[in-house]
Design a protein around this motif. Structure first.
Motif, short mmCIF file in Angstrom:
data_model
loop_
_atom_site.label_atom_id
_atom_site.label_comp_id
_atom_site.label_asym_id
_atom_site.label_seq_id
_atom_site.Cartn_x
_atom_site.Cartn_y
_atom_site.Cartn_z
N LYS A 129 0.83 -1.20 0.00
CA LYS A 129 0.00 0.00 0.00
C LYS A 129 0.87 1.26 0.00
N GLN A 130 1.89 1.22 0.83
CA GLN A 130 2.80 2.38 0.92
C GLN A 130 3.52 2.59 -0.41
N HIS A 131 3.95 1.48 -1.02
CA HIS A 131 4.67 1.57 -2.30
C HIS A 131 3.76 2.13 -3.40
N GLN A 132 2.51 1.73 -3.44
CA GLN A 132 1.60 2.15 -4.50
C GLN A 132 1.40 3.65 -4.54
N ARG A 133 1.65 4.33 -3.43
CA ARG A 133 1.50 5.79 -3.40
C ARG A 133 2.60 6.48 -4.20
N ILE A 134 3.68 5.74 -4.51
CA ILE A 134 4.72 6.29 -5.39
C ILE A 134 4.13 6.50 -6.79
N HIS A 135 3.32 5.52 -7.21
CA HIS A 135 2.70 5.60 -8.54
C HIS A 135 1.54 6.60 -8.56
N THR A 136 0.78 6.63 -7.49
CA THR A 136 -0.42 7.48 -7.47
C THR A 136 -0.12 8.91 -7.00
N GLY A 137 1.00 9.07 -6.25
CA GLY A 137 1.31 10.38 -5.68
C GLY A 137 0.41 10.76 -4.52
N GLU A 138 -0.32 9.81 -4.04
CA GLU A 138 -1.28 10.07 -2.96
C GLU A 138 -0.57 10.33 -1.63
N LYS A 139 -1.04 11.34 -0.93
CA LYS A 139 -0.57 11.65 0.43
C LYS A 139 -1.81 11.86 1.29
N PRO A 140 -2.38 10.78 1.75
CA PRO A 140 -3.70 10.87 2.41
C PRO A 140 -3.68 11.39 3.83
N TYR A 141 -2.48 11.51 4.43
CA TYR A 141 -2.41 11.89 5.84
C TYR A 141 -1.98 13.36 5.95
N LYS A 142 -2.93 14.20 6.39
CA LYS A 142 -2.71 15.65 6.39
C LYS A 142 -2.65 16.19 7.82
N CYS A 143 -1.67 17.04 8.07
CA CYS A 143 -1.50 17.63 9.39
C CYS A 143 -2.59 18.67 9.63
N SER A 144 -3.26 18.56 10.75
CA SER A 144 -4.35 19.49 11.08
C SER A 144 -3.83 20.85 11.54
N HIS A 145 -2.52 20.93 11.80
CA HIS A 145 -1.95 22.19 12.30
C HIS A 145 -1.41 23.07 11.17
N CYS A 146 -0.64 22.45 10.25
CA CYS A 146 0.00 23.25 9.20
C CYS A 146 -0.41 22.85 7.79
N GLY A 147 -1.19 21.77 7.64
CA GLY A 147 -1.67 21.36 6.33
C GLY A 147 -0.71 20.50 5.54
N LYS A 148 0.47 20.18 6.05
CA LYS A 148 1.42 19.35 5.33
C LYS A 148 0.89 17.92 5.23
N SER A 149 1.13 17.28 4.08
CA SER A 149 0.60 15.94 3.85
C SER A 149 1.72 14.91 3.81
N PHE A 150 1.35 13.68 4.13
CA PHE A 150 2.32 12.58 4.21
C PHE A 150 1.74 11.31 3.59
N THR A 151 2.63 10.45 3.14
CA THR A 151 2.20 9.18 2.53
C THR A 151 1.89 8.12 3.58
N GLN A 152 2.43 8.28 4.78
CA GLN A 152 2.22 7.28 5.83
C GLN A 152 1.67 7.94 7.09
N ALA A 153 0.81 7.20 7.78
CA ALA A 153 0.22 7.70 9.03
C ALA A 153 1.29 7.90 10.09
N GLY A 154 2.28 7.02 10.10
CA GLY A 154 3.37 7.12 11.08
C GLY A 154 4.16 8.40 10.93
N HIS A 155 4.39 8.80 9.67
CA HIS A 155 5.13 10.05 9.42
C HIS A 155 4.34 11.26 9.91
N LEU A 156 3.03 11.22 9.70
CA LEU A 156 2.18 12.32 10.19
C LEU A 156 2.20 12.38 11.72
N LYS A 157 2.15 11.21 12.33
CA LYS A 157 2.13 11.14 13.79
C LYS A 157 3.40 11.74 14.39
N ILE A 158 4.54 11.40 13.78
CA ILE A 158 5.82 11.94 14.26
C ILE A 158 5.88 13.45 14.02
#
Length: 521
Positions: A420-449
């Motif tokens: 699933k994580q790899h497929q986002r390379i092809h799709t460019g999807e970054k579904p995890y968005k920071c509620s504070h600054c709006g930055k998006s991430f491909t993985q939930a763990g990266h957003l959490k950190i």
């Protein structure tokens, strides 16, 4: 004058009388023989004639004129007696025959009732709903639907039924009897309808299609149950708590929670269950059977539902969609967990460190950190794991099996999450968005950190000096100060360092990269 007969005359008279007696006896034997020879033909004729009455046959015979003398009266009586006896025998055997199928009956009434099968006549009509029936017994059984009468009660669990056939079928749940066996795989079933439905699984034919979502089903009952999903109607209400359900069966299973009734018992361990399906699932524990095998990767499952869910990994099907953000999931439980993230509610709390979680599986997984129990041991290297899933992922390193393949580049992965994580390379999807600054991430763990930069949270604490860190990697690196561990060694001079960055800086001395940098400055 008679007394004056000579001896010769008397002798001639005796011979004539003897001849007459012989003729009568011989004629009588001939008549009886004829009766025996002709009788099979007469019986056969009676069997082919539908409404021939044996008494009418006898009357016809009695009305026939006889051309015998008074001397032959005995012969007529013999014939009459013999014919009546044979007619009686054929009536017992069944002289009334159906002209459609050849079936024979002993009474005209039985034949009349039987003929309704061929004519389609249904003379018995329900006064409540107007439905008609061929037999009165069927109407009587149908009327119990309107009256609610259930005279046939199970001696094991007390459940009642409208017909004896239904009770007999129900009793197989308690006895375990499965008289209907599949000729292809040997699996047995308690109901013929279940066998018929199972046989369609072998054929692969799904004849019943939903006209709203084009989903197909093996059985009509499955389609009817599915259609209720589209209507949203839940007509069956719990009398205890008011909760509504799509099917009567689901309601009954729910109400057993309130009543505590568990009518289905395992004969191996005597454990009881509120649902028949739960008993079947439980019994596999004793047998160890896993009859449902994945055609893609060979994994076997105890339940067909588990196999269907597993197949979504290979097909990529995600039938459960979030109504708020449109994201889709392969499992309903995953959608439920996702919806909690929208609500922001973390309902599951750890009683040892007060950490909270969105989903119960996340809490269970976390609790193993406190117990430090790792019951799952690798059969290749002996390494232990707290979760079976983690062990399976680890063992694939030894076996080399990578069952999850990317359909875009055909790269394979050990874990589905890696795919699933790899497929986002092809799709460019970054579904995890920071509620504070709006930055998006491909993985939930990266957003959490990342969010810890905004919240200041530092959940990883050093047991030696009390310093806290936002990432576990940072804590591991810090711990080397206390342990003196220096795992990074220079390949040129052998000097060791506690951090990879320090080694990288040192190696520039050997490569001259550092001097070049100073000259350019």
């Amino acid at each position: 004058m008679n007394g004056g007969l000579t001896g010769v005359e008397r002798h001639e008279g005796e011979e004539a009388a003897s001849r007459r007696n012989y003729s009568r006896r011989n004629y009588r034997r001939t008549i009886v023989k004829m009766e025996f020879e002709e009788e099979p033909c007469r019986i056969k004729d009676e069997e082919t004639e539908e409404h021939t009455d044996p008494m009418e046959v006898n009357e016809d015979k009695q009305q026939k004129p006889h051309h015998f003398t008074n001397e032959d009266a005995v012969v007529s009586k013999t014939e009459k007696s013999f014919t009546q006896k044979q007619a009686g025998k054929t009536a017992v055997k069944g002289s009334l025959t159906c002209c459609q199928c050849g079936k024979s009956f002993t009474t005209k009434g039985n034949l009349t009732v039987h003929m309704r099968i061929h004519t389609g006549e249904k003379p018995f009509t329900c006064s409540q709903c107007g439905k008609s029936f061929t037999f009165k017994s069927h109407l009587n059984r149908h009327m119990r639907i309107h009256t609610g009468e259930k005279p046939f009660t199970c001696s094991q669990c007390g459940k009642s039924f409208t017909s004896k056939v239904q009770l007999k079928s129900h009793m197989r749940i308690h006895t375990g009897e499965k008289p209907f066996t599949c000729s292809q795989c040997g699996k047995s079933f308690s109901h013929k309808s279940s066998l018929d439905e199972h046989l369609r699984c072998h054929s692969g034919v799904k004849s019943f299609s939903c006209d709203q979502c084009e989903k197909t089903f093996v059985a009509a009952s499955n389609l009817r149950r599915h259609l209720k999903v589209h209507t949203g109607v839940k007509p069956h209400f719990c009398s205890f708590c008011g909760k509504s359900f799509l099917t009567q069966q689901t309601l009954k299973e729910h109400e057993s929670i309130h009543t505590g009734v568990k009518p289905y018992m395992c004969f191996d361990c005597e454990k009881t269950f509120s649902r028949s399906s739960a008993l079947k699932t439980h019994q596999i524990i004793h047998t160890g059977e896993k009859p449902y095998k994945c055609s893609q990767c060979g994994n076997s499952f105890q339940q067909k539902g588990n196999l269907n869910t597993h197949m979504r990994i290979h097909t990529g099907e995600k039938p459960f969609t979030c109504s708020q953000c449109g994201k889709s999931f392969s499992h309903k439980s995953h959608l439920d967990n996702h919806l909690r993230r929208h609500s922001g509610v973390k309902s599951f709390s750890c009683d040892q460190c007060e950490k909270t979680f969105f989903a119960e599986p996340d809490l269970r997984s976390h609790l193993q950190v406190h117990t430090d129990v790792k019951p799952h041991v690798c059969s290749f290297c002996g390494k232990s794991f707290s979760r079976l899933k983690s062990l399976k992922v680890h063992e694939s390193i030894h076996t080399g099996v990578k069952p999850y393949m990317c359909l875009d580049c055909e790269k394979t992965f050990i874990k589905f999450s890696d795919l699933k994580q790899h497929q986002r390379i092809h799709t460019g999807e970054k579904p995890y968005k920071c509620s504070h600054c709006g930055k998006s991430f491909t993985q939930a763990g990266h957003l959490k950190i990342h969010e810890r930069n905004h919240t200041g949270e530092k959940p990883y604490k050093c047991s030696q000096c009390g310093n806290s860190f936002p990432r576990k990697g940072h804590l591991n690196r810090h711990m080397r100060i206390h342990t003196g561990e220096k795992p990074y060694k220079c390949s040129h001079c052998g000097k060791s360092f506690s951090q990879a960055g320090h080694l990288k800086d040192h190696e520039k001395v050997h490569t001259g990269e550092k001097n070049v940098h100073m000259l350019s400055v």
